[in-house]
Design a protein around this motif. Structure first.
Motif, PDB file in Angstrom:
ATOM      1  N   VAL A  15      58.056   1.454 -13.466  1.00 61.27           N
ATOM      2  CA  VAL A  15      58.236   0.221 -12.689  1.00 61.27           C
ATOM      3  C   VAL A  15      59.064  -0.784 -13.502  1.00 61.27           C
ATOM      4  O   VAL A  15      58.882  -0.890 -14.708  1.00 61.27           O
ATOM      5  N   PRO A  16      59.996  -1.518 -12.869  1.00 60.42           N
ATOM      6  CA  PRO A  16      60.814  -2.492 -13.609  1.00 60.42           C
ATOM      7  C   PRO A  16      59.955  -3.509 -14.363  1.00 60.42           C
ATOM      8  O   PRO A  16      58.897  -3.913 -13.877  1.00 60.42           O
ATOM      9  N   LYS A  17      60.433  -3.925 -15.544  1.00 56.65           N
ATOM     10  CA  LYS A  17      59.610  -4.732 -16.441  1.00 56.65           C
ATOM     11  C   LYS A  17      59.072  -6.034 -15.841  1.00 56.65           C
ATOM     12  O   LYS A  17      57.889  -6.345 -16.059  1.00 56.65           O
ATOM     13  N   PRO A  18      59.868  -6.808 -15.109  1.00 51.49           N
ATOM     14  CA  PRO A  18      59.300  -8.049 -14.570  1.00 51.49           C
ATOM     15  C   PRO A  18      58.076  -7.806 -13.686  1.00 51.49           C
ATOM     16  O   PRO A  18      57.076  -8.529 -13.767  1.00 51.49           O
ATOM     17  N   LEU A  19      58.156  -6.751 -12.871  1.00 50.65           N
ATOM     18  CA  LEU A  19      57.028  -6.427 -11.993  1.00 50.65           C
ATOM     19  C   LEU A  19      55.856  -5.882 -12.813  1.00 50.65           C
ATOM     20  O   LEU A  19      54.701  -6.251 -12.600  1.00 50.65           O
ATOM     21  N   LEU A  20      56.176  -5.018 -13.768  1.00 50.91           N
ATOM     22  CA  LEU A  20      55.128  -4.429 -14.601  1.00 50.91           C
ATOM     23  C   LEU A  20      54.397  -5.516 -15.407  1.00 50.91           C
ATOM     24  O   LEU A  20      53.169  -5.489 -15.527  1.00 50.91           O
ATOM     25  N   VAL A  42      39.145  -4.627 -21.475  1.00 55.66           N
ATOM     26  CA  VAL A  42      40.247  -5.400 -20.888  1.00 55.66           C
ATOM     27  C   VAL A  42      41.569  -4.810 -21.369  1.00 55.66           C
ATOM     28  O   VAL A  42      42.494  -4.562 -20.588  1.00 55.66           O
ATOM     29  N   THR A  43      41.634  -4.538 -22.666  1.00 58.94           N
ATOM     30  CA  THR A  43      42.845  -3.933 -23.232  1.00 58.94           C
ATOM     31  C   THR A  43      43.037  -2.523 -22.674  1.00 58.94           C
ATOM     32  O   THR A  43      44.145  -2.154 -22.274  1.00 58.94           O
ATOM     33  N   SER A  44      41.959  -1.738 -22.608  1.00 64.28           N
ATOM     34  CA  SER A  44      42.067  -0.366 -22.106  1.00 64.28           C
ATOM     35  C   SER A  44      42.548  -0.338 -20.660  1.00 64.28           C
ATOM     36  O   SER A  44      43.352   0.516 -20.281  1.00 64.28           O
ATOM     37  N   ALA A  45      42.062  -1.260 -19.855  1.00 65.93           N
ATOM     38  CA  ALA A  45      42.459  -1.304 -18.445  1.00 65.93           C
ATOM     39  C   ALA A  45      43.954  -1.629 -18.320  1.00 65.93           C
ATOM     40  O   ALA A  45      44.660  -1.052 -17.495  1.00 65.93           O
ATOM     41  N   ARG A  46      44.420  -2.546 -19.151  1.00 69.09           N
ATOM     42  CA  ARG A  46      45.862  -2.869 -19.150  1.00 69.09           C
ATOM     43  C   ARG A  46      46.687  -1.648 -19.514  1.00 69.09           C
ATOM     44  O   ARG A  46      47.695  -1.335 -18.879  1.00 69.09           O
ATOM     45  N   ARG A  47      46.251  -0.955 -20.579  1.00 64.22           N
ATOM     46  CA  ARG A  47      46.989   0.232 -21.046  1.00 64.22           C
ATOM     47  C   ARG A  47      47.033   1.301 -19.942  1.00 64.22           C
ATOM     48  O   ARG A  47      48.063   1.943 -19.738  1.00 64.22           O
ATOM     49  N   PHE A  48      45.914   1.487 -19.278  1.00 62.91           N
ATOM     50  CA  PHE A  48      45.826   2.481 -18.202  1.00 62.91           C
ATOM     51  C   PHE A  48      46.883   2.194 -17.124  1.00 62.91           C
ATOM     52  O   PHE A  48      47.628   3.082 -16.708  1.00 62.91           O
ATOM     53  N   VAL A  49      46.955   0.937 -16.714  1.00 62.86           N
ATOM     54  CA  VAL A  49      47.870   0.588 -15.627  1.00 62.86           C
ATOM     55  C   VAL A  49      49.327   0.667 -16.091  1.00 62.86           C
ATOM     56  O   VAL A  49      50.192   1.185 -15.385  1.00 62.86           O
ATOM     57  N   VAL A  50      49.589   0.194 -17.296  1.00 55.73           N
ATOM     58  CA  VAL A  50      50.971   0.225 -17.794  1.00 55.73           C
ATOM     59  C   VAL A  50      51.451   1.667 -17.959  1.00 55.73           C
ATOM     60  O   VAL A  50      52.588   2.004 -17.616  1.00 55.73           O
ATOM     61  N   GLU A  51      50.566   2.528 -18.462  1.00 55.60           N
ATOM     62  CA  GLU A  51      50.965   3.928 -18.630  1.00 55.60           C
ATOM     63  C   GLU A  51      51.200   4.600 -17.276  1.00 55.60           C
ATOM     64  O   GLU A  51      52.153   5.351 -17.100  1.00 55.60           O
ATOM     65  N   ALA A  52      50.344   4.298 -16.306  1.00 57.00           N
ATOM     66  CA  ALA A  52      50.490   4.908 -14.984  1.00 57.00           C
ATOM     67  C   ALA A  52      51.751   4.426 -14.266  1.00 57.00           C
ATOM     68  O   ALA A  52      52.321   5.141 -13.460  1.00 57.00           O
ATOM     69  N   LEU A  53      52.186   3.193 -14.585  1.00 57.46           N
ATOM     70  CA  LEU A  53      53.319   2.597 -13.866  1.00 57.46           C
ATOM     71  C   LEU A  53      54.544   2.468 -14.759  1.00 57.46           C
ATOM     72  O   LEU A  53      55.369   1.576 -14.578  1.00 57.46           O
ATOM     73  N   GLY A  54      54.676   3.372 -15.710  1.00 55.89           N
ATOM     74  CA  GLY A  54      55.740   3.279 -16.706  1.00 55.89           C
ATOM     75  C   GLY A  54      57.144   3.095 -16.150  1.00 55.89           C
ATOM     76  O   GLY A  54      57.992   2.484 -16.779  1.00 55.89           O
TER      77      GLY A  54
END
Lengths: 134, 114
Positions: A39-44, A25-37
């Motif tokens: 993107v504006p914070k509220p959306l991210l 669950v944590t790894s999946a979050r990290r993957f998406v956050v890194e890929a979408l670095g």
């Protein structure tokens, strides 16, 4: 001439597979956050939360491998979470006293669009959500 | 602070959170949760919060100012506390936490401190 709803730019697609364990669950979050670095914070923040809810559902209910795909163009972000587990997720209406059952409620409220796609001819499903980029 | 990590041996990617607590005023206990709470560490956080609130607590304030991430499994920890303690409030929730509490219909159960 392109139809009006054609993507404004080429569509990018990034996918990664995760084991059906809690730390995924944590790894999946990290993957998406890194890929979408970028993107504006509220959306991210909203996307990260929805990914966490869908990955949690996979790990909790199937304990099988799941895949997270990020699809994006200039206008929208779409995340697809696919697993091979039996059964379909259910959108509940938990009372204030219920501790669980809010995952899909959160996706429904934060996403612009979302859906569940059963995998044809096999067990498993893809749950997806999309948000518009401002 | 209690360092919480469910999965020390095999995976560095589990979420990490810390919990600390202090008394405030005549009757309030402040429990501060910092870091990240998701399903990978929610059970540990739950355990520490339960210990912190095991004594007779009438008023509990969750200080979330240092919380970088929380999902519905973390919200369940806060909700469980709200079922044991007569009054629970959130302090410094981030915009996304406020929004989630609101859209899940929990604004009355987990109100933000005035």
């Amino acid at each position: 001439m392109l139809p009006l709803d054609a993507p404004a730019t080429a569509t990018e697609r990034d996918c990664r597979k995760f084991a059906g364990v809690l730390s995924s669950v944590t790894s999946a979050r990290r993957f998406v956050v890194e890929a979408l670095g970028q993107v504006p914070k509220p959306l991210l923040d909203a996307v990260e939360l929805m990914v966490s809810e869908l990955a949690s559902n996979c790990v909790q209910h199937t304990a099988a491998e799941f895949e997270v795909c990020i699809v994006r163009d200039k206008r929208m972000l779409r995340v697809e979470v696919t697993d091979t587990g039996r059964g379909l997720p259910v959108l509940r209406q938990p009372a204030a006293a219920d501790l669980r059952g809010r995952g899909l409620v959160i996706v429904k409220e934060l996403a612009d669009e979302w859906g569940i796609v059963p995998q044809a001819g096999q067990s498993g499903k893809m749950v997806w959500f999309a948000v518009r980029r401002q | 602070m209690d360092e919480l990590d469910d999965d020390k041996t095999s995976n560095l990617e589990s979420a990490e959170a810390s919990v600390d607590q202090w008394r405030e005023g005549p009757d309030a206990l402040v429990v501060r949760v910092t870091g990240e709470v998701d399903m990978s560490n929610a059970a540990s956080v739950q355990e520490v919060v339960e210990q912190a609130t095991a004594t007779d607590v009438q008023r509990l304030i969750f200080d979330l100012g240092g919380l970088e991430f929380i999902d519905s499994s973390g919200l369940a920890v806060l909700l469980a506390a709200a079922q044991r303690v007569p009054s629970v409030q959130l302090r410094n929730p981030s915009p996304i936490v406020r929004r989630v509490v609101e859209v899940t219909g929990l604004s009355e159960t987990l109100p933000t401190e005035p």
